[in-house]
Design a protein around this motif. Structure first.
Motif, PDB file in Angstrom:
ATOM      1  N   ALA A 190     123.571  27.823  73.289  1.00  0.00           N
ATOM      2  CA  ALA A 190     123.112  26.428  73.309  1.00  0.00           C
ATOM      3  C   ALA A 190     122.083  26.279  74.421  1.00  0.00           C
ATOM      4  O   ALA A 190     122.321  26.705  75.557  1.00  0.00           O
ATOM      5  CB  ALA A 190     124.284  25.485  73.546  1.00  0.00           C
ATOM      6  N   ILE A 191     120.933  25.688  74.100  1.00  0.00           N
ATOM      7  CA  ILE A 191     119.845  25.510  75.071  1.00  0.00           C
ATOM      8  C   ILE A 191     119.443  24.037  75.119  1.00  0.00           C
ATOM      9  O   ILE A 191     119.399  23.355  74.091  1.00  0.00           O
ATOM     10  CB  ILE A 191     118.603  26.340  74.696  1.00  0.00           C
ATOM     11  CG1 ILE A 191     118.945  27.819  74.601  1.00  0.00           C
ATOM     12  CG2 ILE A 191     117.496  26.148  75.714  1.00  0.00           C
ATOM     13  CD1 ILE A 191     117.748  28.661  74.265  1.00  0.00           C
ATOM     14  N   ASP A 192     119.102  23.591  76.327  1.00  0.00           N
ATOM     15  CA  ASP A 192     118.598  22.230  76.506  1.00  0.00           C
ATOM     16  C   ASP A 192     117.498  22.259  77.554  1.00  0.00           C
ATOM     17  O   ASP A 192     117.609  22.968  78.559  1.00  0.00           O
ATOM     18  CB  ASP A 192     119.723  21.295  76.951  1.00  0.00           C
ATOM     19  CG  ASP A 192     119.273  19.843  77.025  1.00  0.00           C
ATOM     20  OD1 ASP A 192     118.525  19.424  76.125  1.00  0.00           O
ATOM     21  OD2 ASP A 192     119.667  19.142  77.974  1.00  0.00           O
ATOM     22  N   THR A 193     116.432  21.515  77.318  1.00  0.00           N
ATOM     23  CA  THR A 193     115.361  21.421  78.305  1.00  0.00           C
ATOM     24  C   THR A 193     115.391  20.054  78.970  1.00  0.00           C
ATOM     25  O   THR A 193     115.696  19.051  78.331  1.00  0.00           O
ATOM     26  CB  THR A 193     113.979  21.619  77.656  1.00  0.00           C
ATOM     27  OG1 THR A 193     113.778  20.611  76.649  1.00  0.00           O
ATOM     28  CG2 THR A 193     113.854  22.987  77.034  1.00  0.00           C
ATOM     29  N   GLU A 194     115.080  20.030  80.251  1.00  0.00           N
ATOM     30  CA  GLU A 194     114.855  18.774  80.971  1.00  0.00           C
ATOM     31  C   GLU A 194     113.362  18.697  81.249  1.00  0.00           C
ATOM     32  O   GLU A 194     112.745  19.687  81.676  1.00  0.00           O
ATOM     33  CB  GLU A 194     115.660  18.736  82.269  1.00  0.00           C
ATOM     34  CG  GLU A 194     117.149  18.982  82.098  1.00  0.00           C
ATOM     35  CD  GLU A 194     117.828  18.033  81.116  1.00  0.00           C
ATOM     36  OE1 GLU A 194     117.283  16.935  80.877  1.00  0.00           O
ATOM     37  OE2 GLU A 194     118.886  18.389  80.587  1.00  0.00           O
ATOM     38  N   THR A 195     112.783  17.532  80.998  1.00  0.00           N
ATOM     39  CA  THR A 195     111.325  17.445  80.947  1.00  0.00           C
ATOM     40  C   THR A 195     110.791  16.223  81.685  1.00  0.00           C
ATOM     41  O   THR A 195     111.542  15.384  82.182  1.00  0.00           O
ATOM     42  CB  THR A 195     110.857  17.378  79.476  1.00  0.00           C
ATOM     43  OG1 THR A 195     111.302  16.134  78.910  1.00  0.00           O
ATOM     44  CG2 THR A 195     111.423  18.531  78.661  1.00  0.00           C
ATOM     45  N   THR A 196     109.477  16.140  81.688  1.00  0.00           N
ATOM     46  CA  THR A 196     108.790  15.030  82.359  1.00  0.00           C
ATOM     47  C   THR A 196     108.546  13.833  81.448  1.00  0.00           C
ATOM     48  O   THR A 196     108.115  12.782  81.919  1.00  0.00           O
ATOM     49  CB  THR A 196     107.428  15.499  82.885  1.00  0.00           C
ATOM     50  OG1 THR A 196     106.658  16.010  81.770  1.00  0.00           O
ATOM     51  CG2 THR A 196     107.589  16.587  83.925  1.00  0.00           C
TER      52      THR A 196
END
Length: 953
Positions: free
Chosen positions: A380-386
């Protein structure tokens, strides 16, 4: 002494009461408590008075006072701007809430507040459940939203102004019966809760439409026939209306089992005796001397005794003999606890001891975790972004989980002062890129299309996304929210950290790169961990059902193709739009001049007051209707009516339409293009429409107006670069073909197999003439009937659409069913099946749930029956265009063609095609689209090619 009826449930909208109490004098009284602090008491005192009066006026054996709990609800997930315009609760009111809860309990009322569910939904569920048991229900509230609950057994009373909303009262007040109130509210909107409706559609227009067409679904079905700016506004709102209706609909099926037993075992909510001993102490504490004297005079011997009322017994301390609640239930606010305890316990998630969340700040830690990723079967992958804008978002950090309860976060671009040293973003992505781009390494995410874009912004084309929990929920439970927080709470009984908890709200919200790394790590790890946990709960249910598995795999494949379409974007010709804006501006000025000449004086074409003065005082135009104040109305409906006979209203309508077209499209569309490529990159939402159709936003490419020459010209600005053309491939009469397939009607099947004009064939059947003798008017009638019956049009609706009387419309429908008995059989059979299983299916097995199909309310049930007939056709059409989208893209990839798919609009695919590949698109794309499924009738797709989107049609 009045005897309480044993079959009456009294529900009090406590949140409405406490606000009324506060603004009626809630800050006018105060008391100095024993610890020296000053406590406002006005709202407490008024609340006591209101409940004492209500208890006398409405004797009931069962009663609950329902309050809103702290925190967001499912509506906030659906629409983040929900209630965003509400002012924060005044501090002086907030300080009085806990004492209010306490005294309400001591007065013998059950207090209920449930996390994640609004008070209205709790009231709706209790009312519907009691109604189903044959009880009478009285709801005390001033909230008009609750009017949708009213029926023969449920009545709303407003003791503050004496209003009674029974069936007749609701109908008289709003112009529609209670069962249409949800539709009414969806059209009008709710400014208090910040829920948009259809622009310019007020209460009168909404009531008129609903009385004319019978339901919101029928209005939507006839949206193309509603004229003028108000009709245009309706058509522009079609994508929003399902969401708007969901937001205004009060839930009647909330899960209350942890707080209440199934009715009619109602001992938990039986009216209790006043705990006079504890009340005396309370009144003394808050300085209510008059209440204390009255209490002592009315029950001098009752203090501290247990008094049996109905089937519930209260002990001397005011508590109920109720079994202990589960300690794992989050925010359990069935407020029968000790009055001094907190009314808002902290949410209980997974025990901390079972969670291991790591923050990766060294290469050693990275290498250890990266080895886990490479060895895992699914990550499971999750990105935190701008940013939420996927085309502009940049990575701040990445989290992943390979085992439930374990996760890690790599902070990469946190930029606040004193942030810990982080691994270099570029080097981390370079090390991860081969693994990310390896299709054999299976990945999982929540809304994977967004994360694909984010990685692509850094030059990484992720492969191997095998699962998406958002799409799993969409396939399994389309009628429920699909956000991760909702899924975790619903399926895991876990409640995580919200984005607002981390970053704040509104103008004070910070970017994720300003979030403390430790907090960001916990938040992001939790997201990846819960995504994996949700997958483990949902996917086995899909894998066990071949039909659902097919639909889910189609959604996953569609997500990949939609990512490609969004990434491609469509080139916008800004000079063409600028020229159109200029022309529209000149025409708008000319219309204004012509209107002034017709009026004999200058006036503001947007001012109802000035228009009314000119129309009715100076020109003597007939008054079509009046406003609530008795003044002649100049609303859209009036202008359209007057425009049939007078030139000035027609000029004003044209002026408004062109001004809106200019402001909404020609002025703004080019501004939405990315400066880097001059292209518009829309966002296609997969998990919104319950039928499986896609919705487009930022900008909405599916709602560009095409019913006027000026509107159609907007498509001229959608162009291809030099050496390419635009091609449009569109299914022909797809829903009628699906009707022929699923109904198996012999006459319809024959018409499509023989390549006949199906509307002409229907006209020949209905009017009893040879197809060669069918007039254009008869064909037009048949076309309205063909499409109208698919959308559940009633005889009344058909009469309005064709400008004929109801009897003639009924006769046409009867003749249609005589000639097409297979269609009638399908409709009857589908209603029966829907009632039995609670849902219908598309040809491919997509489930379309119908919560109202067995409703005791006749109109609601009829609406669900209409939806049951139409949903399989809309849903199958949605499945077909997705199958086509996926198939065409796969062949383009296999043959390494340069053709790009750039838009999906309803039943149409739009391409950017090199001139050398135009012949391939003309001949092969229709074959591919026609061959994605084998129905009882042939599928037909047609392709047009041109210099721009308009010319390709």
């Amino acid at each position: 002494m009045t005897t309480a009826p044993t079959k009456t449930l009294l529900l009090v909208d406590g949140s409405s009461y406490l606000y009324r109490a506060f603004f009626a004098g809630g800050d006018a009284m105060s008391v100095t408590l024993a610890d020296g602090s000053v406590q406002k008491t006005g709202a407490i005192r008024i609340m006591i008075n209101m409940l004492q009066s209500l208890r006398k006026e409405v004797p009931a054996a069962f009663a609950v006072c329902v309050f809103d709990a702290k925190g967001p609800t499912f509506r906030d997930e659906i629409y983040p701007a929900y209630k965003a315009n509400r002012s924060p609760m005044p501090d002086d009111l907030r300080a009085q809430i806990e004492p209010i809860h306490e005294v309400v309990r001591l007065m013998g009322w059950k207090v209920l507040a449930i996390s994640g569910v609004e008070a209205d939904d709790v009231i709706g569920t209790l009312a519907a459940t009691a109604d189903a048991q044959g009880m009478q229900v009285i709801v005390s509230s001033g909230d008009k939203d609750l009017a949708q609950l009213v029926n023969e057994n449920i009545t709303i009373i407003d003791t503050m102004n004496g209003r009674r909303r029974d069936v007749a009262g609701v109908t008289a007040e709003f112009g529609v019966p209670p069962h249409l109130m949800r539709d009414y509210q969806a059209l009008v909107g709710d400014t208090v809760d910040n829920v948009p409706g259809v622009p310019k559609v007020g209460p009168k227009t909404a009531a008129k439409w609903l009385n004319e067409y019978g339901s919101l679904d029928a209005i939507v079905a006839q949206a193309d026939s509603i004229k003028g700016a108000v009709g245009e506004n309706l058509r522009k709102s079609l994508d929003w209306l399902p969401t708007g209706k969901t937001l205004v609909t009060i839930k009647t099926d909330c899960d209350l089992n942890d707080w209440l037993p199934a009715l009619p075992a109602m001992d938990k909510i039986a009216v209790g005796a006043m705990n006079t001993g504890a009340l005396a102490v309370f009144y003394d504490k808050y300085g209510f001397k008059g209440l204390a004297r009255a209490l002592a005079a009315s029950a001098p011997d009752a203090a501290g005794s247990g008094i049996e009322v109905g089937s519930a017994t209260r002990s001397a301390d005011g508590s109920d003999p109720i079994s202990a609640r589960s300690p794992t239930r989050e925010r359990d606010l069935f407020d029968d606890s000790d009055p001094t305890s907190s009314a808002d316990p902290a949410p209980t998630a997974k025990p901390v001891s079972t969670l291991r969340y790591d923050t990766i700040l060294t290469w050693e830690a990275f290498d250890a975790w990266f080895a886990k990723l490479q060895a895992a079967d699914l990550v499971a992958i999750d990105t935190e972004t701008t940013s939420l804008d996927e085309m502009r978002a940049r990575i701040v950090g990445i989290s992943f989980s390979v085992t439930p309860g374990e996760a890690a976060y790599i902070p990469l671009a946190h930029a606040y002062p004193d942030a810990a040293a982080q691994l270099p973003l570029g080097e981390v992505l370079a090390k991860m890129k081969p693994w990310l781009e390896d299709a054999a390494r299976h990945k999982l995410g929540q809304h994977i299309k967004y994360d694909r874009h984010v990685f692509a912004n850094h030059g990484i084309e992720v492969q191997g996304y095998a699962h998406d929990t958002m799409l799993q929920s969409y396939v399994l439970e389309v009628h429920k929210p699909h956000g991760l927080a909702s899924l975790a709470e619903r399926h895991l009984d876990r409640k995580g950290i919200s984005f607002e908890d981390l970053c704040g709200k509104g103008a004070n919200q910070i970017c994720f790169d300003q979030v403390d790394i430790a907090k960001a790590s916990e938040y992001s790890c939790e997201d990846s961990d819960m995504t994996l946990d949700v997958h483990c709960a949902l996917y086995p249910q899909i894998a066990a059902n071949d039909k659902l598995k097919f639909v889910y795999e189609l959604e996953i494949a569609s997500s990949e193709t939609l990512y490609r379409i969004e990434r491609n974007g469509v080139l916008i010709d800004a000079p063409t739009l600028a020229a159109q804006s200029h022309e529209l501006g000149q025409r708008i000025l000319q219309l204004e001049k012509e209107a002034h000449e017709l009026a004999g004086q200058p006036f503001n074409l947007s001012s109802p007051k000035q228009i009314g003065e000119i129309f009715f005082t100076q020109l003597g135009l007939p008054i079509v209707k009046k406003t609530a104040t008795g003044a002649p109305s100049t609303d859209e409906e009036v202008l359209e009516k007057l425009a049939e006979d007078y030139p000035l209203p027609a000029k004003i309508l044209e002026h408004r339409g062109l001004a809106k077209l200019k402001g909404t499209y020609t002025d703004k569309l080019a501004q939405l293009a990315l400066p880097s490529d001059g292209r518009v990159h829309t966002h296609y939402a997969q998990a919104v429409a319950v039928t499986g159709r896609l919705s487009s936003n930022d900008p909405n490419l599916q709602n560009i107006p095409i019913r006027t020459p000026e509107g159609r010209r907007v498509r001229e600005a959608f162009v291809a670069p030099a050496g390419c053309l635009i091609a449009s491939a569109d299914y022909s009469q797809i829903e009628l073909r699906i009707m022929a397939h699923i109904s198996g009607d012999a006459a319809l099947l024959l018409a499509f197999h023989d390549g006949m004009d199906v509307h002409r064939a229907t006209a020949a059947e209905i009017f009893g003439v040879d197809t060669a003798q069918v007039s254009s008017e008869q064909r037009r009638y048949a076309k309205v009937i063909n499409f109208g019956l698919i959308y559940g049009m009633s005889a009344y609706g058909l009469a309005k659409a064709l400008s004929i009387d109801n009897t003639a419309a009924k006769n046409y429908i009867a003749r249609y069913f005589e000639r097409y008995p297979g269609v009638k059989h399908y409709m009857d059979q589908t209603r029966t099946l829907a009632k039995a299983q609670g849902y219908v299916e598309t040809v491919f097995g997509r489930r379309l749930y119908l919560p109202e199909i067995n409703s005791p309310n006749g109109p609601r049930r009829a609406g669900a029956e209409r939806a049951a007939i139409n949903a399989p056709m809309q849903g199958t059409a949605a499945d077909l265009i997705k199958l086509s989208m996926v198939k065409v893209q796969s062949v383009i990839d296999e043959q390494k063609l340069a053709t790009k798919m750039i838009m999906q609009v309803h039943d149409e695919l739009v391409f950017e095609v090199p001139e050398s590949e135009v012949n391939w698109v003309r001949h092969e794309v229709p074959k591919l689209m026609a061959g994605v499924a084998h129905l009882r009738v042939p599928l037909l797709a047609e392709v047009g090619v041109g210099l721009n989107w308009d010319k390709a049609h």
